[in-house]
Design an enzyme around this catalytic site. Structure first.
Site, PDB file in Angstrom:
ATOM      1  CG  ASP A  31      40.796  61.637  29.202  1.00 26.31           C
ATOM      2  OD1 ASP A  31      41.508  59.960  29.177  1.00 26.31           O
ATOM      3  OD2 ASP A  31      40.469  61.825  28.172  1.00 26.31           O
ATOM      4  CB  THR A 134      43.601  44.688  25.234  1.00 26.60           C
ATOM      5  OG1 THR A 134      43.643  44.671  27.229  1.00 26.60           O
ATOM      6  CG2 THR A 134      42.744  43.934  24.867  1.00 26.60           C
ATOM      7  CD  GLU A 163      38.617  48.402  36.928  1.00 24.14           C
ATOM      8  OE1 GLU A 163      38.182  48.854  37.392  1.00 24.14           O
ATOM      9  OE2 GLU A 163      39.205  48.516  35.633  1.00 24.14           O
ATOM     10  CE  LYS A 236      45.548  42.544  28.943  1.00 26.88           C
ATOM     11  NZ  LYS A 236      44.925  43.945  30.091  1.00 26.88           N
ATOM     12  CG  ASN A 240      42.480  39.612  30.603  1.00 32.51           C
ATOM     13  OD1 ASN A 240      43.307  39.704  31.614  1.00 32.51           O
ATOM     14  ND2 ASN A 240      41.789  40.886  30.561  1.00 32.51           N
ATOM     15  CB  CYS A 292      39.261  43.905  30.955  1.00 34.12           C
ATOM     16  SG  CYS A 292      40.228  45.169  32.057  1.00 34.12           S
ATOM     17  CE  LYS A 295      37.726  45.780  26.560  1.00 33.29           C
ATOM     18  NZ  LYS A 295      39.140  45.502  26.142  1.00 33.29           N
ATOM     19  CE  LYS A 355      39.594  44.362  40.248  1.00 38.46           C
ATOM     20  NZ  LYS A 355      40.540  43.519  39.858  1.00 38.46           N
TER      21      LYS A 355
HETATM   22  C1  UGA Z   1      41.682  41.366  34.472  1.00 40.96           C
HETATM   23  C2  UGA Z   1      43.184  40.692  35.013  1.00 40.96           C
HETATM   24  O1  UGA Z   1      43.196  40.288  36.121  1.00 40.96           O
HETATM   25  C3  UGA Z   1      44.529  42.358  34.603  1.00 40.96           C
HETATM   26  O2  UGA Z   1      44.978  41.160  34.662  1.00 40.96           O
HETATM   27  C4  UGA Z   1      44.239  42.836  33.116  1.00 40.96           C
HETATM   28  O3  UGA Z   1      45.168  43.891  32.970  1.00 40.96           O
HETATM   29  C5  UGA Z   1      42.585  43.516  33.114  1.00 40.96           C
HETATM   30  O4  UGA Z   1      41.198  42.558  33.205  1.00 40.96           O
HETATM   31  C6  UGA Z   1      42.446  43.967  32.084  1.00 40.96           C
HETATM   32  O5  UGA Z   1      42.480  43.530  31.401  1.00 40.96           O
HETATM   33  O6  UGA Z   1      42.847  45.785  32.326  1.00 40.96           O
HETATM   34  P1  UGA Z   1      40.040  43.424  36.617  1.00 40.96           P
HETATM   35  O7  UGA Z   1      39.358  43.508  35.921  1.00 40.96           O
HETATM   36  O8  UGA Z   1      40.692  44.634  37.509  1.00 40.96           O
HETATM   37  O9  UGA Z   1      41.516  42.853  36.022  1.00 40.96           O
HETATM   38  O10 UGA Z   1      39.586  42.410  38.048  1.00 40.96           O
HETATM   39  P2  UGA Z   1      40.503  40.595  37.964  1.00 40.96           P
HETATM   40  O11 UGA Z   1      41.118  41.026  39.045  1.00 40.96           O
HETATM   41  O12 UGA Z   1      41.317  40.139  36.951  1.00 40.96           O
HETATM   42  O13 UGA Z   1      38.998  40.082  38.417  1.00 40.96           O
HETATM   43  C7  UGA Z   1      38.367  39.729  37.342  1.00 40.96           C
HETATM   44  C8  UGA Z   1      36.661  39.079  37.863  1.00 40.96           C
HETATM   45  O14 UGA Z   1      36.825  37.190  38.110  1.00 40.96           O
HETATM   46  C9  UGA Z   1      36.103  40.234  38.880  1.00 40.96           C
HETATM   47  O15 UGA Z   1      34.715  40.213  38.663  1.00 40.96           O
HETATM   48  C10 UGA Z   1      36.109  39.062  40.306  1.00 40.96           C
HETATM   49  O16 UGA Z   1      34.784  39.334  41.337  1.00 40.96           O
HETATM   50  C11 UGA Z   1      36.327  37.808  39.196  1.00 40.96           C
HETATM   51  N1  UGA Z   1      36.466  37.140  40.104  1.00 40.96           N
HETATM   52  C12 UGA Z   1      37.882  36.486  40.033  1.00 40.96           C
HETATM   53  C13 UGA Z   1      36.037  35.741  40.132  1.00 40.96           C
HETATM   54  O17 UGA Z   1      34.989  36.041  40.007  1.00 40.96           O
HETATM   55  N2  UGA Z   1      36.482  34.869  41.118  1.00 40.96           N
HETATM   56  C14 UGA Z   1      37.751  34.619  41.136  1.00 40.96           C
HETATM   57  O18 UGA Z   1      38.265  33.358  41.729  1.00 40.96           O
HETATM   58  C15 UGA Z   1      38.750  35.585  41.014  1.00 40.96           C
END
Ligand code: UGA
Length: 466
Positions: A31, A134, A163, A236, A240, A292, A295, A355
């Site tokens: 890095d 991605t 995350e 991917k 998403n 993720c 964007k 989150k």
């Molecule tokens: C997301 C995807 O879930 C992963 O599979 C993917 O690898 C990742 O993006 C990425 O592209 O790197 P992440 O951004 O860590 O993962 O978070 P999520 O758990 O998906 O939550 C995303 C957002 O949705 C959060 O702000 C969460 O609060 C919100 N959310 C989630 C809701 O508002 N309602 C729900 O029912 C679930």
């Protein structure tokens, strides 16, 4: 065992590097960010991620055929800024970020391109470059052409980690995707990747993994699917986009409930019982944020536009708009709950990370709402168990409190913006003794409304009646 380099050690790369070392590979993480490296060189996580510290510690183990360190010892896992050390590896994972471009919705490919450019002089015939970032569909084919003169091949192996669950998701993914040049099982890249992921493909039997006790226990075999580059890239983006659509769908229903009458939480439980729909990712509230989902759907729209098929994903614009409207609605609901005027009101903001279980505030709906409340004249006092430092860096003007007690004391209203367990399970009686007015607006629909009401609180939630 394989000698691996991981280029880019953020949320994705650092966890991937540590996970690969934990199952017995020799890993060199590269890095350019000196602050991040300082931590990683000492096997400390540069960000909050449950389980990462233990995984890094395991990587500190010396091994006879590992990475030669400056002190002459040989480590299983080593972090460096010196990309020439990647020459020691034969499989090179590209894990750098592809953020939204400054001036458009498209993905910014600068970091991917420079990672490949920097890596090129150190590649040798037979090496495999494996993209995890991605990227817009079509990128892998271009990058494969670029690395071809070195004699190295390229594969696309998207990552689906969340995350807050990154360690578990990396060690035990739902599926593993190989995007390879020929798109077929007999592509030479498949055998190389099968070695890298042997611990998943043989169902996590004990072996080298067992030595460090991380991924050693027996488990189900992870399905792996071989496909062409384009499908792998699209898997991917499509995953998403689907998740974002599911969240915005239930949030659109919340809008309906708000005007027609109805309770979106009950609605979600009821439709979620249909196995074809499923209850997961149907939590209505403030919507999605992070580095993720937002964007990625915008980049997908931009790429479809370039390809002349914008119509195919134009619904994602609406998914984005519904998501952003929730933030404005949260501010309006808070205003309503506080009697129509926010000016001078002290508001305790519970949670600022995008989150729970992360310190990440990239595109955090919570931070956006806190800023909007402050702009509307309120005095917000923000608390979060992990994300205050990152939020302060983004917005030093806001007020931050190190703990719940300080945030709640004297508050005219409480807004719950990130559903950390300690906020979800807050005792309404004890909290009621600290605040000036017992008003809570639950942006994630997680608190026990009845318990709050019994303790004398006014409770409001998105998509629900008073
Ligand atoms: C997301 C995807 O879930 C992963 O599979 C993917 O690898 C990742 O993006 C990425 O592209 O790197 P992440 O951004 O860590 O993962 O978070 P999520 O758990 O998906 O939550 C995303 C957002 O949705 C959060 O702000 C969460 O609060 C919100 N959310 C989630 C809701 O508002 N309602 C729900 O029912 C679930």
């Amino acid at each position: 065992m394989t000698h691996i380099s991981v280029i880019g050690c953020g949320y994705l790369g650092a966890v991937h590097a540590a996970a690969m070392a934990s199952v017995g590979h020799t890993v060199i993480g590269v890095d350019t960010d000196t602050q991040k490296l300082q931590k990683l060189e000492n096997y400390q996580p540069p960000f909050f991620e449950p389980g990462l510290a233990e995984l890094l510690e395991a990587g500190q183990a010396e091994q006879s055929a590992g990475n030669e360190g400056a002190d002459g010892t040989s480590q299983r896992l080593l972090f460096t800024s010196d990309i020439s050390r990647a020459a020691e590896a034969s499989v090179h994972f590209i894990c750098v970020g592809t953020p939204q471009s400054q001036d458009s919705n498209a993905a910014d490919m600068t970091y991917v391109n420079s990672a490949i450019n920097d890596l090129m002089p150190h590649l040798k015939p037979g090496d495999l470059v494996v993209g995890k970032s991605t990227v817009p569909v079509g990128s892998a084919a271009e990058l494969a052409k670029k690395v071809a003169p070195t004699g190295a091949k390229l594969a696309w192996n998207p990552e689906f980690l969340r995350e807050g669950h990154a360690v578990e998701d990396t060690l035990r993914p739902d599926r593993i995707i190989y995007g390879v040049e020929s798109g077929s099982e007999d592509d030479p890249a498949v055998a190389i990747l099968d070695q890298v992921y042997a611990h998943n493909l043989r169902g996590g039997e004990a072996g080298a993994a067992g030595e460090v006790g991380v991924a050693g226990e027996a488990g189900a075999v992870t399905p792996r699917i071989v496909m062409d580059y384009q499908t792998a890239e699209l898997v991917k983006t499509a995953a998403n986009s689907f998740l974002a659509t599911k969240i915005s769908f239930i949030n659109a229903m919340a809008e309906l409930c708000e005007t027609a009458g109805g309770d979106v939480a009950v609605l979600a439980d009821a439709i979620g019982m249909d196995k074809r729909i499923g209850r997961r990712f149907l939590n209505a509230g403030l919507g999605f944020g992070g580095g993720c989902l937002p964007k990625d759907i915008r980049a997908f729209i931009a790429r479809a536009d370039e390809l002349g098929v914008e119509q195919a994903v134009s619904f994602l614009r609406e998914v984005d708009s519904i998501n952003l409207r929730r933030r404005a609605r949260m501010v309006d609901l808070t205003r309503e709950a506080l009697g129509g005027d926010l000016s001078g009101k002290r508001i305790a903001v519970l949670g600022i990370a995008f989150k729970p279980n992360t310190d990440d505030v990239r595109d955090s709906p919570a931070l956006d709402v806190a800023e909007r409340l402050e702009q509307a004249g309120a005095q917000v006092v923000i608390t979060d168990p992990e994300a205050i430092e990152n939020a302060r860096r983004r917005d030093p003007e806001l007020t931050y409190a190190p703990d719940l007690t300080e945030a709640l004391t004297g508050a005219d209203g409480v807004v719950l913006l990130t559903e950390w367990p300690q906020y979800k399970n807050l005792d309404p009686v004890a909290a009621g003794e600290l605040v000036a007015q017992k008003i809570i607006v639950d942006g994630r629909n997680v608190v026990d409304r009845r318990a709050y009401r019994e303790a004398g609180w006014t409770v409001r939630g998105l998509g629900r009646q008073e």
